[in-house]
Design a protein around this motif. Structure first.
Motif, PDB file in Angstrom:
ATOM      1  N   LEU A  31      21.174  90.340  49.969  1.00  0.00           N
ATOM      2  CA  LEU A  31      19.877  90.000  49.399  1.00  0.00           C
ATOM      3  C   LEU A  31      19.918  90.310  47.901  1.00  0.00           C
ATOM      4  O   LEU A  31      20.360  91.392  47.503  1.00  0.00           O
ATOM      5  CB  LEU A  31      18.764  90.816  50.077  1.00  0.00           C
ATOM      6  CG  LEU A  31      17.321  90.396  49.828  1.00  0.00           C
ATOM      7  CD1 LEU A  31      17.033  89.056  50.509  1.00  0.00           C
ATOM      8  CD2 LEU A  31      16.359  91.466  50.355  1.00  0.00           C
ATOM      9  N   VAL A  32      19.465  89.362  47.080  1.00  0.00           N
ATOM     10  CA  VAL A  32      19.505  89.526  45.624  1.00  0.00           C
ATOM     11  C   VAL A  32      18.131  89.199  45.057  1.00  0.00           C
ATOM     12  O   VAL A  32      17.596  88.106  45.295  1.00  0.00           O
ATOM     13  CB  VAL A  32      20.564  88.602  44.977  1.00  0.00           C
ATOM     14  CG1 VAL A  32      20.550  88.758  43.453  1.00  0.00           C
ATOM     15  CG2 VAL A  32      21.946  88.894  45.532  1.00  0.00           C
ATOM     16  N   PHE A  33      17.555  90.160  44.314  1.00  0.00           N
ATOM     17  CA  PHE A  33      16.273  89.926  43.640  1.00  0.00           C
ATOM     18  C   PHE A  33      16.509  89.927  42.140  1.00  0.00           C
ATOM     19  O   PHE A  33      17.091  90.865  41.594  1.00  0.00           O
ATOM     20  CB  PHE A  33      15.250  91.003  43.997  1.00  0.00           C
ATOM     21  CG  PHE A  33      13.970  90.889  43.197  1.00  0.00           C
ATOM     22  CD1 PHE A  33      13.118  89.812  43.382  1.00  0.00           C
ATOM     23  CD2 PHE A  33      13.638  91.851  42.253  1.00  0.00           C
ATOM     24  CE1 PHE A  33      11.940  89.687  42.641  1.00  0.00           C
ATOM     25  CE2 PHE A  33      12.467  91.747  41.511  1.00  0.00           C
ATOM     26  CZ  PHE A  33      11.618  90.663  41.706  1.00  0.00           C
ATOM     27  N   LEU A  34      16.046  88.851  41.475  1.00  0.00           N
ATOM     28  CA  LEU A  34      16.201  88.711  40.031  1.00  0.00           C
ATOM     29  C   LEU A  34      14.836  88.490  39.397  1.00  0.00           C
ATOM     30  O   LEU A  34      14.016  87.719  39.918  1.00  0.00           O
ATOM     31  CB  LEU A  34      17.109  87.521  39.695  1.00  0.00           C
ATOM     32  CG  LEU A  34      18.511  87.530  40.320  1.00  0.00           C
ATOM     33  CD1 LEU A  34      19.194  86.194  40.081  1.00  0.00           C
ATOM     34  CD2 LEU A  34      19.348  88.672  39.759  1.00  0.00           C
ATOM     35  N   ALA A  58      12.339  80.750  44.581  1.00  0.00           N
ATOM     36  CA  ALA A  58      12.144  81.018  43.151  1.00  0.00           C
ATOM     37  C   ALA A  58      10.685  80.836  42.757  1.00  0.00           C
ATOM     38  O   ALA A  58       9.978  79.990  43.307  1.00  0.00           O
ATOM     39  CB  ALA A  58      13.033  80.109  42.315  1.00  0.00           C
ATOM     40  N   VAL A  59      10.264  81.646  41.798  1.00  0.00           N
ATOM     41  CA  VAL A  59       8.956  81.521  41.160  1.00  0.00           C
ATOM     42  C   VAL A  59       9.207  81.039  39.738  1.00  0.00           C
ATOM     43  O   VAL A  59       9.987  81.652  38.998  1.00  0.00           O
ATOM     44  CB  VAL A  59       8.198  82.864  41.141  1.00  0.00           C
ATOM     45  CG1 VAL A  59       6.864  82.712  40.429  1.00  0.00           C
ATOM     46  CG2 VAL A  59       7.993  83.377  42.562  1.00  0.00           C
ATOM     47  N   ASN A  60       8.554  79.943  39.358  1.00  0.00           N
ATOM     48  CA  ASN A  60       8.772  79.339  38.051  1.00  0.00           C
ATOM     49  C   ASN A  60       8.513  80.313  36.910  1.00  0.00           C
ATOM     50  O   ASN A  60       7.611  81.152  36.973  1.00  0.00           O
ATOM     51  CB  ASN A  60       7.852  78.131  37.861  1.00  0.00           C
ATOM     52  CG  ASN A  60       8.445  76.860  38.445  1.00  0.00           C
ATOM     53  OD1 ASN A  60       9.657  76.675  38.449  1.00  0.00           O
ATOM     54  ND2 ASN A  60       7.585  75.988  38.947  1.00  0.00           N
ATOM     55  N   ARG A  65       9.244  82.839  29.432  1.00  0.00           N
ATOM     56  CA  ARG A  65       8.918  84.174  29.929  1.00  0.00           C
ATOM     57  C   ARG A  65       8.888  84.177  31.453  1.00  0.00           C
ATOM     58  O   ARG A  65       8.533  83.188  32.085  1.00  0.00           O
ATOM     59  CB  ARG A  65       7.558  84.637  29.394  1.00  0.00           C
ATOM     60  CG  ARG A  65       7.509  84.809  27.888  1.00  0.00           C
ATOM     61  CD  ARG A  65       6.162  85.343  27.437  1.00  0.00           C
ATOM     62  NE  ARG A  65       5.084  84.377  27.725  1.00  0.00           N
ATOM     63  CZ  ARG A  65       4.177  84.545  28.666  1.00  0.00           C
ATOM     64  NH1 ARG A  65       4.212  85.607  29.448  1.00  0.00           N
ATOM     65  NH2 ARG A  65       3.242  83.623  28.857  1.00  0.00           N
ATOM     66  N   GLY A  66       9.246  85.311  32.043  1.00  0.00           N
ATOM     67  CA  GLY A  66       9.102  85.510  33.483  1.00  0.00           C
ATOM     68  C   GLY A  66      10.098  84.723  34.309  1.00  0.00           C
ATOM     69  O   GLY A  66      11.184  84.354  33.866  1.00  0.00           O
ATOM     70  N   GLY A  67       9.709  84.452  35.516  1.00  0.00           N
ATOM     71  CA  GLY A  67      10.577  83.781  36.474  1.00  0.00           C
ATOM     72  C   GLY A  67      11.212  84.775  37.433  1.00  0.00           C
ATOM     73  O   GLY A  67      11.822  85.753  36.992  1.00  0.00           O
ATOM     74  N   LEU A  68      11.018  84.557  38.749  1.00  0.00           N
ATOM     75  CA  LEU A  68      11.576  85.449  39.774  1.00  0.00           C
ATOM     76  C   LEU A  68      12.421  84.636  40.737  1.00  0.00           C
ATOM     77  O   LEU A  68      12.229  83.421  40.891  1.00  0.00           O
ATOM     78  CB  LEU A  68      10.466  86.153  40.559  1.00  0.00           C
ATOM     79  CG  LEU A  68       9.390  86.918  39.786  1.00  0.00           C
ATOM     80  CD1 LEU A  68       8.362  87.483  40.762  1.00  0.00           C
ATOM     81  CD2 LEU A  68      10.013  88.022  38.954  1.00  0.00           C
ATOM     82  N   ALA A  69      13.339  85.310  41.422  1.00  0.00           N
ATOM     83  CA  ALA A  69      14.142  84.631  42.440  1.00  0.00           C
ATOM     84  C   ALA A  69      14.613  85.631  43.483  1.00  0.00           C
ATOM     85  O   ALA A  69      14.943  86.772  43.154  1.00  0.00           O
ATOM     86  CB  ALA A  69      15.344  83.932  41.818  1.00  0.00           C
ATOM     87  N   LEU A  70      14.613  85.191  44.734  1.00  0.00           N
ATOM     88  CA  LEU A  70      15.176  85.966  45.843  1.00  0.00           C
ATOM     89  C   LEU A  70      16.239  85.098  46.493  1.00  0.00           C
ATOM     90  O   LEU A  70      15.952  83.999  46.956  1.00  0.00           O
ATOM     91  CB  LEU A  70      14.088  86.334  46.852  1.00  0.00           C
ATOM     92  CG  LEU A  70      14.481  87.348  47.927  1.00  0.00           C
ATOM     93  CD1 LEU A  70      14.714  88.731  47.290  1.00  0.00           C
ATOM     94  CD2 LEU A  70      13.419  87.448  49.011  1.00  0.00           C
ATOM     95  N   LEU A  71      17.472  85.595  46.518  1.00  0.00           N
ATOM     96  CA  LEU A  71      18.599  84.870  47.084  1.00  0.00           C
ATOM     97  C   LEU A  71      19.093  85.613  48.315  1.00  0.00           C
ATOM     98  O   LEU A  71      19.093  86.847  48.344  1.00  0.00           O
ATOM     99  CB  LEU A  71      19.749  84.763  46.071  1.00  0.00           C
ATOM    100  CG  LEU A  71      19.622  83.832  44.871  1.00  0.00           C
ATOM    101  CD1 LEU A  71      18.470  84.234  43.953  1.00  0.00           C
ATOM    102  CD2 LEU A  71      20.927  83.819  44.071  1.00  0.00           C
TER     103      LEU A  71
END
Length: 321
Positions: A31-34, A58-60, A65-71
């Motif tokens: 699990l990877v959170f960025l 992913a969150v745009n 600025r910002g931006g999230l992702a869970l892989l």
């Protein structure tokens, strides 16, 4: 299961991508959170596939600025429960069928708006009593000693964060490696370091998983360092080689110092849950926490004294021949 969390500060940068790729090749995370990917969803999904992660939520980003992702890998059973610009909340089914929650958090960078992050934790904590871990860049420190250089942090900001974790039954799991996870990249007196990134978990999580501190990984590509935590069910044993830990002892020379007494009193008064948890377990946790703070304080206190002593020797007049 291994979890990686990193404020990567722009995954579109080739240096950042290569650094992340290398870390994932070495550690093989499930699990990877960025956070602060600074990418749109479509681009983030392409990056995920290049990194050999079959699944990505992913969150745009908002402009640059910002931006999230869970892989996550295909063998990991993940269901996204909620999200916004500052979090991704997911439920995960373990191999033994146990349901757990993992929430990647990006604390509001504006200190005046940071209270909304603690409100978010309150809302998420009320959803279920499932074993729960939160991780990411909280953009706040838990203790004054988690900051080096610059102006002192406002006590009220630290208190708000500590009270939020305590009220929602979340406890910092600690760390291995370098004590700070962020720096401003400057030099000399303007250099500032802080521990803004961490893993925290609730008591239900601590009941089923072994107490394993997160590891802070050194990197020169971002102002934040990546963190890795290996989730291990209690009683299963760790199956990786590690150096024998050095035994840590309380030093009698600390006792006369008021700072030493304040650290011990604070930890035993705020961390102890004697009427709820197993007293032996509480003793172990509080003792570890107290010793970790005392060691950091000791390094700062006596390193500073040694430095001043050296400066005094340099400026002292040399005897005439």
């Amino acid at each position: 299961m291994k979890i990686l969390s990193w404020n990567i500060r722009g995954l579109g940068n080739p240096r950042m991508y290569l650094a992340l790729q290398k870390i994932l090749q070495v550690h093989s995370h499930h699990l990877v959170f960025l956070c602060e990917t600074k990418l749109k969803t479509m681009h983030m999904n392409e990056v995920s596939r290049k990194l050999n992660y079959e699944n990505c939520f992913a969150v745009n980003s908002l402009g640059k600025r910002g931006g999230l992702a869970l892989l996550w890998k295909s063998e990991t059973n993940v269901q996204i429960k909620s999200f916004n610009q500052h979090h991704i909340d997911a439920e995960i089914v373990m191999e033994n069928g146990k349901l757990i929650r993992c929430t990647g958090v990006y604390g509001h960078p504006n200190m005046r708006q940071r209270k909304h992050t603690w409100t978010l934790l309150r809302r998420l904590s009320g959803f279920s009593s499932t074993p729960w871990s939160c991780f990411g860049d909280f953009n706040e420190i838990l203790h004054p000693f988690e900051k080096s250089g610059g102006n002192e942090r406002q006590v009220s900001l630290i208190t708000d964060f500590r009270e939020a974790l305590r009220d929602y039954d979340l406890l910092d799991i600690g760390y291995k490696g370098y004590p700070f996870t962020w720096s401003n990249g400057r030099f000399g007196p303007a250099f500032v370091e802080e521990r803004l990134d961490r893993f925290v978990c609730n008591s239900a999580w601590r009941d089923i998983f072994s107490d394993v501190a997160a590891t802070n990984i050194d990197t020169w590509t971002s102002d934040h360092c990546p963190m890795v935590m290996e989730v291990q069910l209690r009683g299963c044993g760790m199956k990786f080689n590690q150096r024998r830990a050095t035994r840590i002892h309380y030093e009698d020379m600390w006792s006369p110092y008021d700072a030493c007494k304040e650290i011990v009193e604070e930890e035993w008064s705020t961390q102890g849950r004697w009427n709820i948890e197993n007293p032996v377990s509480v003793f172990q946790k509080v003792a570890k926490k107290s010793m970790a703070r005392l060691i950091l304080w000791s390094k700062e206190e006596f390193r500073g004294r040694k430095k001043k002593a050296g400066e005094s020797n340099e400026t002292a007049p040399k005897p005439q021949a």
